[in-house]
Design a protein around this motif. Structure first.
Motif, short mmCIF file in Angstrom:
data_model
loop_
_atom_site.label_atom_id
_atom_site.label_comp_id
_atom_site.label_asym_id
_atom_site.label_seq_id
_atom_site.Cartn_x
_atom_site.Cartn_y
_atom_site.Cartn_z
N LYS A 71 -13.01 -2.75 9.24
CA LYS A 71 -14.36 -2.89 9.03
C LYS A 71 -15.27 -1.98 8.66
O LYS A 71 -16.05 -1.92 7.70
N GLN A 72 -15.05 -0.80 9.24
CA GLN A 72 -15.73 0.42 8.91
C GLN A 72 -15.42 0.79 7.51
O GLN A 72 -16.31 1.27 6.50
N VAL A 73 -14.27 0.61 6.75
CA VAL A 73 -13.91 0.97 5.48
C VAL A 73 -14.64 -0.02 4.70
O VAL A 73 -14.96 0.40 3.52
N LEU A 74 -14.56 -1.18 5.04
CA LEU A 74 -15.04 -2.33 4.07
C LEU A 74 -16.59 -2.39 3.85
O LEU A 74 -17.20 -3.04 3.09
N LYS A 75 -17.05 -1.77 5.11
CA LYS A 75 -18.60 -1.90 5.12
C LYS A 75 -19.32 -3.26 4.71
O LYS A 75 -20.14 -3.40 3.52
N GLY A 76 -18.83 -4.30 5.43
CA GLY A 76 -19.40 -5.62 5.22
C GLY A 76 -18.69 -6.33 4.24
O GLY A 76 -18.73 -7.76 3.92
N LYS A 77 -17.82 -5.91 3.35
CA LYS A 77 -17.04 -6.42 2.05
C LYS A 77 -16.03 -7.31 2.89
O LYS A 77 -15.66 -7.21 3.97
N ARG A 78 -15.73 -8.53 2.25
CA ARG A 78 -14.67 -9.35 3.07
C ARG A 78 -13.12 -9.09 2.18
O ARG A 78 -12.17 -9.00 3.03
N ASP A 79 -13.21 -8.86 1.00
CA ASP A 79 -11.91 -8.70 0.37
C ASP A 79 -11.52 -7.34 0.37
O ASP A 79 -12.50 -6.31 0.15
N ILE A 80 -10.29 -7.04 0.29
CA ILE A 80 -9.59 -5.71 0.26
C ILE A 80 -9.07 -5.34 -0.81
O ILE A 80 -8.06 -5.93 -1.33
N ASN A 81 -9.17 -4.23 -1.55
CA ASN A 81 -8.51 -3.67 -2.43
C ASN A 81 -7.70 -2.46 -2.27
O ASN A 81 -7.82 -1.77 -1.16
N ASN B 144 -8.20 0.76 -3.47
CA ASN B 144 -8.92 1.84 -3.09
C ASN B 144 -9.24 1.73 -1.42
O ASN B 144 -9.29 2.72 -0.86
N ASP B 145 -9.46 0.54 -0.83
CA ASP B 145 -9.96 0.46 0.46
C ASP B 145 -8.68 0.70 1.35
O ASP B 145 -8.75 1.60 2.22
N LEU B 146 -7.47 0.25 0.93
CA LEU B 146 -6.32 0.58 1.63
C LEU B 146 -5.94 2.02 1.77
O LEU B 146 -5.36 2.52 2.82
N GLU B 147 -6.25 2.79 0.75
CA GLU B 147 -6.16 4.46 0.65
C GLU B 147 -6.76 5.11 1.60
O GLU B 147 -6.32 6.00 2.49
N LYS B 148 -8.12 4.31 2.21
CA LYS B 148 -8.74 4.97 3.29
C LYS B 148 -8.48 4.63 4.62
O LYS B 148 -8.96 4.96 5.64
N GLU C 238 1.01 -3.40 3.41
CA GLU C 238 -0.28 -2.94 3.77
C GLU C 238 -1.45 -4.05 3.33
O GLU C 238 -2.15 -4.16 4.06
N LEU C 239 -1.30 -4.74 2.41
CA LEU C 239 -2.31 -5.59 1.86
C LEU C 239 -2.29 -6.91 2.88
O LEU C 239 -3.35 -7.09 3.24
N VAL C 240 -1.11 -7.35 3.03
CA VAL C 240 -0.85 -8.56 4.19
C VAL C 240 -1.41 -8.05 5.42
O VAL C 240 -2.07 -8.84 6.08
N LEU C 241 -0.94 -7.11 5.75
CA LEU C 241 -1.49 -6.68 7.25
C LEU C 241 -2.83 -6.52 7.46
O LEU C 241 -3.42 -7.18 8.24
N ALA C 242 -3.59 -5.63 6.38
CA ALA C 242 -4.95 -5.37 6.56
C ALA C 242 -5.81 -6.85 6.51
O ALA C 242 -6.60 -7.01 7.19
N ASN C 243 -5.20 -7.64 5.58
CA ASN C 243 -5.84 -8.95 5.44
C ASN C 243 -6.10 -9.75 6.67
O ASN C 243 -6.74 -10.40 7.09
#
Ligand code: HEM
Length: 520
Positions: free
Chosen positions: A356-366, A368-372, A474-479
């Motif tokens: 939540k903190q990395v996405l700052k209100g965004k719903r989709d994860i890319n 660059n987000d995963l890197e953080k 990473e992508l599946v788990l984060a979502n």
């Protein structure tokens, strides 16, 4: 006076001896471990008592990584077992793993030869089981540089993203407090669909005979895991005729020939037919003009890649390798990660907060987000330590070699118990606790340099699919963690969720993971 003299001589001698002991002892110890020990006079390798004919086969038990770990606690981190007629070293510590996978990497770069597996994999054209040598180097180089290089793996991101979105939609549509979902099945289909699409450009269900290829792989892997007595006690091979093993294996090979061979031949024929209309291939590309693994391999086969060549058998072998190695490993990791997150709601909450903190209100994860997302990476690393999907790595000794004072004879097999190494209290504080925090602010990585943490193996045969697997996990788990809240059916507490394992090529859950996902 004489007595005084004798006393001082004795005292002086004692002091000299003490001085020499402290000065020379480290040198003698160093000399012993670096020279005498290295050219050792054949110390017997620790080994438990064995039975006639079976040798130590009866020790393997239902979950061999656990039985062998228990055995190693009595007999040490380097043991020699006799599995029927096959001598096998069992490695259960980081120090011995380093000797085998780094110091003597070339000597241990073969895999045990099992006839059943050799026949299934178009031996010796594949990468996974082919012996170290020219053919393996060639196939490995194609896998590493052409099929799974960084650019190619990145090019599959859109497939991974689309499949993740589909999984999320499926969960939204079918999960509710009154209808739990089988997450194990969903991960299984996801793993297969991602690897099929990356290989052929289409999902398993969209390819003619695709389902049959998947069934054939499942049955083949099941047979390999189930015991073929003839592999271990050759003169009892006739039993395979009686117990149906031989017939079942023949059936798998026949299906493999009929489907995979025909399938690839058809692809080639269609390419040939379409060669005038350039890239109008069997699996027509979309506007993105993506190149799938089969395109790359067939391109090389047809001479389109300068300096690299491959025959048709190798094309089939490498496709089979990727399908076998790529589908189940990532989905098993996801299954265990979700199991532990549901068992430990505080870890789940901490991960949700980070995302939540990395996405700052965004719903989709890319990407660059995963890197953080450092805690996400720590959760995945801890999952791979605690539940390595491949619990034991198999190698074989190519030449006589001396390891830590023991003479190992050429053709001795090696089982590296990565599951046990990941739980060694000499390296891990509270190894039986699932604790992602141990990987925060730590440089420990699974790239094969830290020998107490080798879920992907190490050395020249280290897994070439690390980046691919990582992208998926990473992508599946984060979502899933970000978009849903997770609970067990009937209000059961997380801690009641079992962690019983099922033996197999991958070490997954015995019971399916049945959960309730509610949109967050
Ligand atoms: C979490 C996922 C995965 C884990 C834990 C894993 C683990 C391993 C391990 C332990 C080995 C043996 C390495 C050694 O002998 O030192 C291996 C080999 C291999 N893996 Fe993976 N793997 C994973 C995913 C993948 C994927 C996604 C692919 C391909 C798409 C792949 C392809 C291969 C191949 C081709 C080999 C044989 C390498 C050789 O013998 O030279 N793996 N893997």
């Amino acid at each position: 006076m004489d007595e005084y003299y004798q006393f001082f001589v004795a005292l002086f001698t004692l002091l000299v001896l003490l001085y020499l002991y402290y000065k020379l002892f480290p040198m003698i110890k160093w000399l012993y471990s670096n020279t005498i020990n290295k050219i050792n006079i054949n110390l017997p390798i620790p080994s438990p008592p064995k039975l006639p004919i079976l040798g130590h086969l009866h020790y393997l038990g239902y979950l061999p990584h656990r039985s062998l770990w228990d055995l190693s606690k009595k007999h040490g981190p380097l043991m020699l077992l006799q599995l029927g007629s096959r001598p096998m070293l069992v490695v259960s510590s980081a120090e011995v793993a380093k000797e085998v996978l780094k110091i003597h990497d070339v000597s241990f770069a073969d895999r045990p030869e099992l006839d059943t597996v050799k026949r299934a994999f178009y031996h010796p054209k594949d990468v996974i089981i082919s012996p170290y040598g020219e053919q393996w180097r060639k196939s490995r180089s194609i896998i590493v540089h052409q099929l799974l290089n960084t650019k190619k793996v990145k090019s599959f991101n859109s497939i991974i993203e689309e499949e993740t979105t589909l999984l999320v939609e499926k969960l939204i549509s079918c999960s509710s407090p009154s209808s739990p979902v089988n997450l194990t099945n969903m991960f299984e289909s996801l793993g297969i669909d991602i690897i099929y699409r990356s290989t052929f450009g289409k999902k398993m269900g969209e390819i003619e005979h695709g389902k049959k290829v998947a069934d054939m792989i499942n049955e083949g892997v099941g047979l390999i895991v189930n015991f073929s007595i003839g592999e271990f006690i050759p003169w009892l091979a006739w039993i395979n005729k009686l117990n149906g093993f031989g017939a079942a294996m023949e059936r798998v090979l026949k299906t493999r020939n009929e489907i995979l061979d025909t399938f690839i031949q058809e692809y080639l024929d269609d390419m040939e037919a379409a060669s005038n209309s350039s890239r109008e291939l069997l699996f027509a590309k979309d506007d993105k003009n993506e190149e799938f693994l089969i395109d790359t391999l067939v391109g090389i086969y047809r001479g389109g890649t300068p300096g690299v060549s491959i025959d048709l058998e190798s094309v089939k072998a490498l496709i089979l390798n990727v399908l076998v190695a790529g589908a189940e490993t990532a989905s098993t990791t996801l299954e265990w990660a979700m199991t532990e997150l549901i068992r430990y709601p505080t870890i789940l909450k901490k991960l949700q907060d980070e995302i939540k903190q990395v996405l700052k209100g965004k719903r989709d994860i890319n990407e660059n987000d995963l890197e953080k997302m450092h805690y996400l990476k720590a959760v995945i690393k801890e999952t791979l330590r605690y539940h390595p999907p491949i619990a034991m790595n198999l190698r074989e000794c190519r030449e006589d070699v001396n390891v830590m004072g023991y003479n190992i004879v050429k053709k001795t097999g090696v089982i590296i118990n990565m599951w046990a190494i990941g739980r060694d209290s000499a390296y891990w504080d509270e190894p039986e606790v699932f604790l992602p925090e141990r990987f925060l602010n730590s440089s420990i990585d699974f790239k094969g340099f830290d020998f107490h943490y080798i879920p992907f193996g190490a050395g020249r045969r280290i897994c070439p699919g690390i980046s691919f697997a990582n992208e998926v996990i990473e992508l599946v788990l984060a979502n899933l963690v970000h978009k849903f809240n997770w609970a067990l059916p009937d209000g059961a507490k997380g801690e009641s969720l079992d962690v019983i394992e099922q033996p197999g090529i991958t070490n997954g859950r015995k019971n399916p993971l049945i959960v309730i996902a509610t949109k967050s």
